[in-house]
Design a protein around this motif. Structure first.
Motif, PDB file in Angstrom:
ATOM      1  N   VAL A 335       0.881  -1.172   0.000  1.00 15.86           N
ATOM      2  CA  VAL A 335       0.000   0.000   0.000  1.00 15.86           C
ATOM      3  C   VAL A 335       0.917   1.221   0.000  1.00 15.86           C
ATOM      4  O   VAL A 335       1.810   1.316   0.845  1.00 15.86           O
ATOM      5  CB  VAL A 335      -0.900   0.014   1.257  1.00 15.86           C
ATOM      6  CG1 VAL A 335      -1.741   1.285   1.285  1.00 15.86           C
ATOM      7  CG2 VAL A 335      -1.784  -1.219   1.311  1.00 15.86           C
ATOM      8  N   PRO A 336       0.747   2.140  -0.962  1.00 12.85           N
ATOM      9  CA  PRO A 336       1.620   3.321  -0.992  1.00 12.85           C
ATOM     10  C   PRO A 336       1.558   4.082   0.332  1.00 12.85           C
ATOM     11  O   PRO A 336       0.485   4.277   0.909  1.00 12.85           O
ATOM     12  CB  PRO A 336       1.044   4.158  -2.137  1.00 12.85           C
ATOM     13  CG  PRO A 336       0.326   3.162  -3.005  1.00 12.85           C
ATOM     14  CD  PRO A 336      -0.212   2.135  -2.077  1.00 12.85           C
ATOM     15  N   PHE A 337       2.739   4.496   0.813  1.00 11.80           N
ATOM     16  CA  PHE A 337       2.830   5.156   2.118  1.00 11.80           C
ATOM     17  C   PHE A 337       2.271   6.578   2.127  1.00 11.80           C
ATOM     18  O   PHE A 337       1.815   7.065   3.156  1.00 11.80           O
ATOM     19  CB  PHE A 337       4.291   5.217   2.578  1.00 11.80           C
ATOM     20  CG  PHE A 337       4.759   3.976   3.304  1.00 11.80           C
ATOM     21  CD1 PHE A 337       3.939   2.881   3.470  1.00 11.80           C
ATOM     22  CD2 PHE A 337       6.038   3.919   3.833  1.00 11.80           C
ATOM     23  CE1 PHE A 337       4.376   1.758   4.138  1.00 11.80           C
ATOM     24  CE2 PHE A 337       6.482   2.803   4.512  1.00 11.80           C
ATOM     25  CZ  PHE A 337       5.654   1.705   4.657  1.00 11.80           C
ATOM     26  N   GLY A 338       2.371   7.265   0.979  1.00  4.03           N
ATOM     27  CA  GLY A 338       2.045   8.704   1.013  1.00  4.03           C
ATOM     28  C   GLY A 338       3.146   9.435   1.773  1.00  4.03           C
ATOM     29  O   GLY A 338       4.333   9.102   1.673  1.00  4.03           O
ATOM     30  N   ASN A 342      10.917   9.558   8.904  1.00  4.90           N
ATOM     31  CA  ASN A 342      11.899   8.573   9.327  1.00  4.90           C
ATOM     32  C   ASN A 342      12.288   8.866  10.771  1.00  4.90           C
ATOM     33  O   ASN A 342      12.829   9.930  11.066  1.00  4.90           O
ATOM     34  CB  ASN A 342      13.129   8.614   8.418  1.00  4.90           C
ATOM     35  CG  ASN A 342      12.803   8.095   7.017  1.00  4.90           C
ATOM     36  OD1 ASN A 342      12.354   6.967   6.848  1.00  4.90           O
ATOM     37  ND2 ASN A 342      13.020   8.939   6.005  1.00  4.90           N
ATOM     38  N   VAL A 343      11.971   7.933  11.650  1.00  2.00           N
ATOM     39  CA  VAL A 343      12.172   8.161  13.083  1.00  2.00           C
ATOM     40  C   VAL A 343      12.814   6.928  13.718  1.00  2.00           C
ATOM     41  O   VAL A 343      12.979   5.887  13.081  1.00  2.00           O
ATOM     42  CB  VAL A 343      10.823   8.446  13.788  1.00  2.00           C
ATOM     43  CG1 VAL A 343      10.229   9.754  13.288  1.00  2.00           C
ATOM     44  CG2 VAL A 343       9.834   7.288  13.571  1.00  2.00           C
ATOM     45  N   GLU A 443       0.448   8.182  19.965  1.00  2.00           N
ATOM     46  CA  GLU A 443      -0.627   8.558  19.046  1.00  2.00           C
ATOM     47  C   GLU A 443      -0.184   8.595  17.579  1.00  2.00           C
ATOM     48  O   GLU A 443      -1.018   8.696  16.671  1.00  2.00           O
ATOM     49  CB  GLU A 443      -1.196   9.936  19.444  1.00  2.00           C
ATOM     50  CG  GLU A 443      -0.280  11.124  19.176  1.00  2.00           C
ATOM     51  CD  GLU A 443       0.867  11.252  20.176  1.00  2.00           C
ATOM     52  OE1 GLU A 443       1.757  12.116  19.967  1.00  2.00           O
ATOM     53  OE2 GLU A 443       0.861  10.482  21.172  1.00  2.00           O
ATOM     54  N   LEU A 444       1.118   8.485  17.311  1.00  2.00           N
ATOM     55  CA  LEU A 444       1.617   8.586  15.938  1.00  2.00           C
ATOM     56  C   LEU A 444       1.465   7.285  15.151  1.00  2.00           C
ATOM     57  O   LEU A 444       1.539   7.304  13.909  1.00  2.00           O
ATOM     58  CB  LEU A 444       3.093   8.993  15.936  1.00  2.00           C
ATOM     59  CG  LEU A 444       3.423  10.364  16.531  1.00  2.00           C
ATOM     60  CD1 LEU A 444       4.931  10.591  16.533  1.00  2.00           C
ATOM     61  CD2 LEU A 444       2.713  11.477  15.749  1.00  2.00           C
ATOM     62  N   VAL A 491       2.642   8.778   7.633  1.00  2.00           N
ATOM     63  CA  VAL A 491       2.063   9.728   8.587  1.00  2.00           C
ATOM     64  C   VAL A 491       0.591   9.403   8.842  1.00  2.00           C
ATOM     65  O   VAL A 491       0.093   9.532   9.961  1.00  2.00           O
ATOM     66  CB  VAL A 491       2.223  11.173   8.069  1.00  2.00           C
ATOM     67  CG1 VAL A 491       1.448  12.147   8.946  1.00  2.00           C
ATOM     68  CG2 VAL A 491       3.701  11.548   8.014  1.00  2.00           C
ATOM     69  N   SER A 492      -0.099   8.955   7.822  1.00  2.00           N
ATOM     70  CA  SER A 492      -1.544   8.674   7.939  1.00  2.00           C
ATOM     71  C   SER A 492      -1.779   7.364   8.695  1.00  2.00           C
ATOM     72  O   SER A 492      -1.348   6.286   8.258  1.00  2.00           O
ATOM     73  CB  SER A 492      -2.171   8.584   6.545  1.00  2.00           C
ATOM     74  OG  SER A 492      -3.469   8.038   6.620  1.00  2.00           O
TER      75      SER A 492
END
Length: 536
Positions: A335-338, A342-343, A443-444, A491-492
């Motif tokens: 599934v494309p990340f959008g 990088n953490v 929450e991320l 991020v989503s």
């Protein structure tokens, strides 16, 4: 068709059954492709030996000197050896009852106590000061640890031997384990884990070697002991064995040698085929992971999907496919990340990593249990792998397990270090042990996506390459190493959830493949067993 031709056809006409009946020893760990048993070929070897001692492997010749004459000659030669002081006078062995005869023998064969067929010399271990690894004295064999396929390997020598075996004696393991055999090709000292079976009156060593393998299960049934099972001289001498005429013994040896060589060839060909298959699967799945773009990935996937039925035919290949799916998922290729960031893992945690607590197990039931490492070794929580403890754990302790907690093994055998599971429901009355760490997502990141990321091959390799511990200690990973795991994060959270769902869907299909494979393997194992029963 004669019985012997029927047996030969049963063996040679069912090669596909013998070679395709494969049993999985373990489905876990790195390098697990070798954790298989060629069950069909193993059963074929056992069948050959069983047929040999039943007189069903080669045709009988009514003109052969009967085995009864051979046994009379052996008795006379033993009496002469006693007279010459070369062996002690043996005790008279009891007559063989009808109940002790497990099957009907061909004409010319005889039942015999092993002690009436061979001379049995039980081993005796010398004091440790009399043996060495410097080559001083004569070779000293202690037990099964010295055995190979046929001839033992010399690891120790003895300068003051108590009991000897000679060239041509069959060496029988009589202690932990009972039953394995080798052939002595030298004069040697034997310890208490062995007995030497000495042929008399030109009885062929190799017939005794094969015969003892054919009657191994019977001898094993005599074994006693708790820590180490063993059989006594009485057990060995009283073993009831089948004796063919002397000429037929040599024919049986030649036939067993021929058929065992065939088994060796089948084994080598099957292993070579499995290795080649695994290499092909690995290369093709690597093309997916190494795809440069979506178009490249689609092309490589099309190449593989057209050959699913021939590629994914072993548990290991299906496990490889699962791992590839995970890797593609965390690379953004399912599934494309959008938008991504990088953490490090520590940036995604609301709690932990924090070690658990290991208390002493108690022998009585309590309201509290601590997980064992096996509870989190295979991708899902298994609370059966736990033990009762008697401790007072505060209600607000971090040790209690809650939904969305993730447990990571920080110490275990290397292939399990770093493995994780996510808690999916309430686990009242359970805590986690010191060799696990607990984390909770912030929450991320979706907790299920975090667990998926930790399970991916690149993360596992990251942890494996940073394990500490020597060969004598359990390998471990530290809190600092876990916190430093690099994560490429969509991020989503919706995309994170879509990735988890996609992996779950594909893994479900892999599990269906495994179920069909398991059914097929069970059928092949049952066919191999049925062929053995038919032959006997």
């Amino acid at each position: 068709m004669t019985q012997h031709n029927h047996i030969n056809h049963l063996i040679t006409d069912n090669m596909d059954v013998w070679t395709s009946a494969i049993k999985r020893k373990s489905s876990s760990g790195r390098g697990s492709s070798k954790k298989i048993e060629l069950y069909g070929i193993k059963k074929l070897r056992e069948l050959i030996l069983e047929l040999a001692v039943r007189g069903k492997l080669v045709p009988q010749d009514p003109n052969d000197e009967p085995a009864s004459v051979l046994l009379e000659r052996i008795a006379a030669e033993k009496a002469q050896l006693v007279k010459e002081g070369k062996i002690k006078k043996p005790k008279k062995l009891p007559e063989i009852s009808e109940e002790e005869k497990p099957f009907e023998l061909p004409e010319g064969w005889e039942w015999s106590r092993l002690g009436d067929f061979v001379h049995v010399e039980m081993g005796q271990s010398p004091a440790s000061k009399f043996y060495n690894q410097n080559g001083e004295g004569i070779p000293f064999f202690q037990g099964k640890a010295d055995f190979n396929d046929i001839y033992p390997s010399v690891r120790y020598w003895c300068v003051q031997p108590q009991k000897y075996a000679f060239d041509g004696d069959v060496l029988l393991s009589v202690r932990a384990p009972v039953g394995p055999t080798n052939i002595s090709n030298i004069v040697c000292c034997i310890g208490r884990g062995l007995a030497a079976l000495r042929p008399i009156s030109r009885a062929p060593t190799n017939y005794i070697f094969y015969m003892m393998q054919g009657f191994r299960s019977t001898l094993e049934s005599f074994a006693t002991g708790t820590t180490f099972v063993a059989v006594s001289k009485v057990n060995v001498e009283h073993l009831v064995v089948s004796i063919p005429p002397l000429r037929e013994q040599n024919l049986i040896v030649a036939k067993v040698d021929e058929l065992m060589a065939l088994c060796d060839q089948l084994e080598a060909q099957t292993e070579s085929s499995l290795d080649a298959h695994q290499t092909l699967v690995t290369v093709l799945l690597d093309t997916l992971v190494n795809s440069q773009n979506a178009e490249d990935l689609t092309e490589n996937w099309t190449r593989i999907s057209g050959h699913f039925d021939t590629l994914f035919t072993t548990e290991h290949s299906i496990d490889q496919l699962k791992q590839t799916i995970l890797q593609l998922a965390v690379m953004g290729n399912l599934v494309p990340f959008g938008e991504v960031v990088n953490v490090k893992l520590k940036d995604l945690l609301a709690f932990g990593p924090k070690n658990g607590f290991s208390a002493k197990e108690v022998s009585y039931e309590t309201e509290l249990k601590v997980l064992k490492l096996g509870a989190t070794s295979y991708g899902e929580l298994n609370v059966e792998e736990s033990k009762f403890i008697d401790e007072n754990i505060p209600s607000d302790s971090h040790l209690w397990l809650k939904p969305d907690d993730i447990l990571i093994q920080r110490g275990n055998s290397s292939n399990f270090v770093g493995s994780n599971i996510i808690i999916k429901k309430e686990c009242i009355g359970y805590i986690y042990p010191d060799l696990m760490m607990k984390i909770r997502a912030n929450e991320l990141i979706e907790p299920s996506f975090l667990s998926l990321t930790l399970s991916a091959p690149n993360t596992r390799e990251f942890l494996w390459s940073r394990m500490t511990g020597t060969s004598g200690t359990m390998p471990k990973i530290s809190k600092t190493i876990v916190e430093s795991i690099p994560v490429t994060l969509p991020v989503s959270r919706q995309i994170q959830q879509e990735i988890v769902e996609k992996v779950s869907l594909l893994n479900g299909r892999c599990d269906q493949l495994k179920a069909r494979l398991s059914d097929a393997q069970t059928t092949q194992l049952n066919l191999a067993d049925a062929l053995v029963e038919q032959a006997l």
